[in-house]
Design a protein around this motif. Structure first.
Motif, short mmCIF file in Angstrom:
data_model
loop_
_atom_site.label_atom_id
_atom_site.label_comp_id
_atom_site.label_asym_id
_atom_site.label_seq_id
_atom_site.Cartn_x
_atom_site.Cartn_y
_atom_site.Cartn_z
N GLY A 121 -1.46 10.57 -0.66
CA GLY A 121 -0.85 9.55 -1.50
C GLY A 121 0.50 9.07 -1.03
N ALA A 122 0.92 9.48 0.18
CA ALA A 122 2.25 9.11 0.66
C ALA A 122 2.39 7.61 0.90
CB ALA A 122 2.57 9.87 1.94
N ILE A 123 1.35 6.97 1.41
CA ILE A 123 1.43 5.54 1.69
C ILE A 123 1.53 4.75 0.39
CG2 ILE A 123 0.19 3.57 2.66
CD1 ILE A 123 -0.86 5.45 4.80
N ALA A 124 0.73 5.12 -0.60
CA ALA A 124 0.78 4.44 -1.89
C ALA A 124 2.13 4.65 -2.56
CB ALA A 124 -0.34 4.94 -2.79
N ALA A 125 2.67 5.86 -2.46
CA ALA A 125 3.99 6.13 -3.05
C ALA A 125 5.07 5.33 -2.34
CB ALA A 125 4.30 7.62 -2.98
N ALA A 126 4.98 5.21 -1.02
CA ALA A 126 5.97 4.44 -0.27
C ALA A 126 5.88 2.96 -0.65
CB ALA A 126 5.75 4.63 1.23
N HIS A 127 4.66 2.47 -0.84
CA HIS A 127 4.52 1.06 -1.23
C HIS A 127 5.11 0.83 -2.62
CE1 HIS A 127 2.28 -2.44 -2.94
NE2 HIS A 127 2.81 -2.96 -1.86
N ARG A 128 4.84 1.74 -3.55
CA ARG A 128 5.41 1.59 -4.90
C ARG A 128 6.94 1.59 -4.85
NH1 ARG A 128 1.10 5.03 -6.20
NH2 ARG A 128 2.47 6.84 -6.07
N GLU A 129 7.51 2.48 -4.06
CA GLU A 129 8.97 2.54 -3.94
C GLU A 129 9.52 1.27 -3.30
OE1 GLU A 129 12.87 3.95 -4.15
OE2 GLU A 129 11.05 4.52 -5.22
N THR A 130 8.82 0.74 -2.31
CA THR A 130 9.24 -0.50 -1.66
C THR A 130 9.21 -1.66 -2.66
OG1 THR A 130 8.40 0.26 0.46
CG2 THR A 130 8.76 -2.09 0.24
N VAL A 131 8.15 -1.75 -3.45
CA VAL A 131 8.05 -2.80 -4.47
C VAL A 131 9.19 -2.68 -5.47
CG1 VAL A 131 6.64 -3.61 -6.41
CG2 VAL A 131 5.56 -3.12 -4.21
N ARG A 132 9.47 -1.46 -5.89
CA ARG A 132 10.56 -1.25 -6.86
C ARG A 132 11.89 -1.71 -6.29
NH1 ARG A 132 14.53 1.92 -7.88
NH2 ARG A 132 14.17 3.35 -6.18
N ARG A 133 12.19 -1.31 -5.06
CA ARG A 133 13.47 -1.68 -4.45
C ARG A 133 13.56 -3.18 -4.19
NH1 ARG A 133 15.23 2.94 -0.07
NH2 ARG A 133 14.98 4.74 -1.43
N CYS A 134 12.45 -3.79 -3.77
CA CYS A 134 12.46 -5.24 -3.53
C CYS A 134 12.71 -6.00 -4.83
CB CYS A 134 11.15 -5.69 -2.90
SG CYS A 134 11.00 -5.27 -1.15
N ARG A 135 12.08 -5.56 -5.93
CA ARG A 135 12.30 -6.22 -7.21
C ARG A 135 13.74 -6.08 -7.67
NH1 ARG A 135 6.66 -4.55 -10.08
NH2 ARG A 135 5.42 -6.17 -9.09
N GLU A 136 14.32 -4.89 -7.47
CA GLU A 136 15.73 -4.70 -7.82
C GLU A 136 16.64 -5.60 -7.00
OE1 GLU A 136 16.59 -0.57 -7.28
OE2 GLU A 136 15.61 0.03 -9.15
N ALA A 137 16.27 -5.84 -5.73
CA ALA A 137 17.09 -6.68 -4.87
C ALA A 137 16.80 -8.16 -5.07
CB ALA A 137 16.84 -6.31 -3.41
N GLY A 138 15.72 -8.50 -5.80
CA GLY A 138 15.40 -9.88 -6.06
C GLY A 138 14.67 -10.58 -4.93
N VAL A 139 13.98 -9.81 -4.08
CA VAL A 139 13.21 -10.41 -2.98
C VAL A 139 11.73 -10.13 -3.21
CG1 VAL A 139 15.07 -10.27 -1.30
CG2 VAL A 139 13.49 -8.37 -1.50
N PRO A 140 10.84 -10.99 -2.70
CA PRO A 140 9.41 -10.76 -2.91
C PRO A 140 8.96 -9.43 -2.29
CG PRO A 140 9.80 -12.95 -2.05
CD PRO A 140 11.10 -12.23 -1.98
N ALA A 141 8.15 -8.72 -3.03
CA ALA A 141 7.65 -7.43 -2.56
C ALA A 141 6.41 -7.65 -1.69
CB ALA A 141 7.31 -6.55 -3.74
N PRO A 142 6.18 -6.77 -0.72
CA PRO A 142 5.00 -6.91 0.13
C PRO A 142 3.74 -6.48 -0.61
CG PRO A 142 6.21 -4.95 0.73
CD PRO A 142 7.03 -5.66 -0.30
N LYS A 143 2.61 -7.13 -0.29
CA LYS A 143 1.33 -6.69 -0.82
C LYS A 143 0.95 -5.40 -0.11
CE LYS A 143 -0.47 -11.21 -1.94
NZ LYS A 143 -1.53 -12.18 -1.68
N ALA A 144 0.12 -4.61 -0.75
CA ALA A 144 -0.24 -3.30 -0.21
C ALA A 144 -0.94 -3.41 1.14
CB ALA A 144 -1.12 -2.54 -1.20
N SER A 145 -1.84 -4.39 1.29
CA SER A 145 -2.57 -4.51 2.55
C SER A 145 -1.64 -4.89 3.69
CB SER A 145 -3.70 -5.53 2.42
OG SER A 145 -3.17 -6.79 2.07
N ARG A 146 -0.71 -5.80 3.42
CA ARG A 146 0.25 -6.19 4.46
C ARG A 146 1.19 -5.04 4.78
NH1 ARG A 146 0.28 -11.71 6.05
NH2 ARG A 146 1.89 -10.90 7.43
N TYR A 147 1.54 -4.26 3.76
CA TYR A 147 2.42 -3.11 3.97
C TYR A 147 1.74 -2.07 4.86
CZ TYR A 147 5.70 0.61 2.80
OH TYR A 147 6.65 1.60 2.86
#
Length: 167
Positions: A121-147
């Motif tokens: 589950g490390a990749i899914a957890a990393a994607h969730r964390e990336t989405v969270r940080r991108c939303r906090e920064a106000g930038v579009p988050a990457p889709k899971a497949s592109r990530y």
């Protein structure tokens, strides 16, 4: 897998019997070990089910392919150019926002995906964390497949599809 009941190995389909499925999972490794030991490509005669023979031979064949390949194929220049555009968010983001997203991607990948072997589950957890940080920064988050593709092409994960982490 011969338990004394000769009919078991030949009459129960492999996808229906839990014990047989577990047994088949270990046969590929046994075939690879036999290849490493220098044994010929001939399945042991005590295998009663055709699925056992097939899995053993697949393990034997893959051992050669695994030793011949030196790892994942490097990304082509075209793939690298697409990756750079995706990281920077060309067409969607200002250059400063693209740099911020690239920093987020790299920071999360370094923090969560540096362990070897990767936990489940490390990749899914990393994607969730990336989405969270991108939303906090106000930038579009990457889709899971592109990530996942970014992880593969940058060499952070050898082959996500081949690992049990593609969740």
């Amino acid at each position: 897998m011969n338990d004394g009941d000769e009919a078991f190995g030949t009459s129960v389909p492999a996808w229906r019997a839990r014990r047989l499925r577990a047994h088949l999972g270990a046969l590929a490794a046994a075939g690879a070990a036999a290849r490493a030991a220098g044994e010929p490509r001939a399945a042991p005669t005590e295998m009663a089910h055709r699925a056992e023979v097939r899995r053993w031979l697949q393990g034997w064949d893959r051992a050669d392919a695994a030793s011949a390949s030196s790892g994942p194929k490097p990304a082509t220049p075209k793939q690298l150019a697409k990756l750079a555009r995706w990281e920077a968010g060309v067409g969607r983001l200002r250059p400063s926002e693209g740099a911020l997203r690239r920093e987020i991607l790299e920071a999360v990948a370094e923090a969560l995906l540096s362990a070897r072997p990767l936990p489940f589950g490390a990749i899914a957890a990393a994607h969730r964390e990336t989405v969270r940080r991108c939303r906090e920064a106000g930038v579009p988050a990457p889709k899971a497949s592109r990530y996942r593709r970014w992880l593969k092409l940058t060499g952070r994960v050898a082959d996500p599809a081949a690992s049990p982490l593609s969740d």
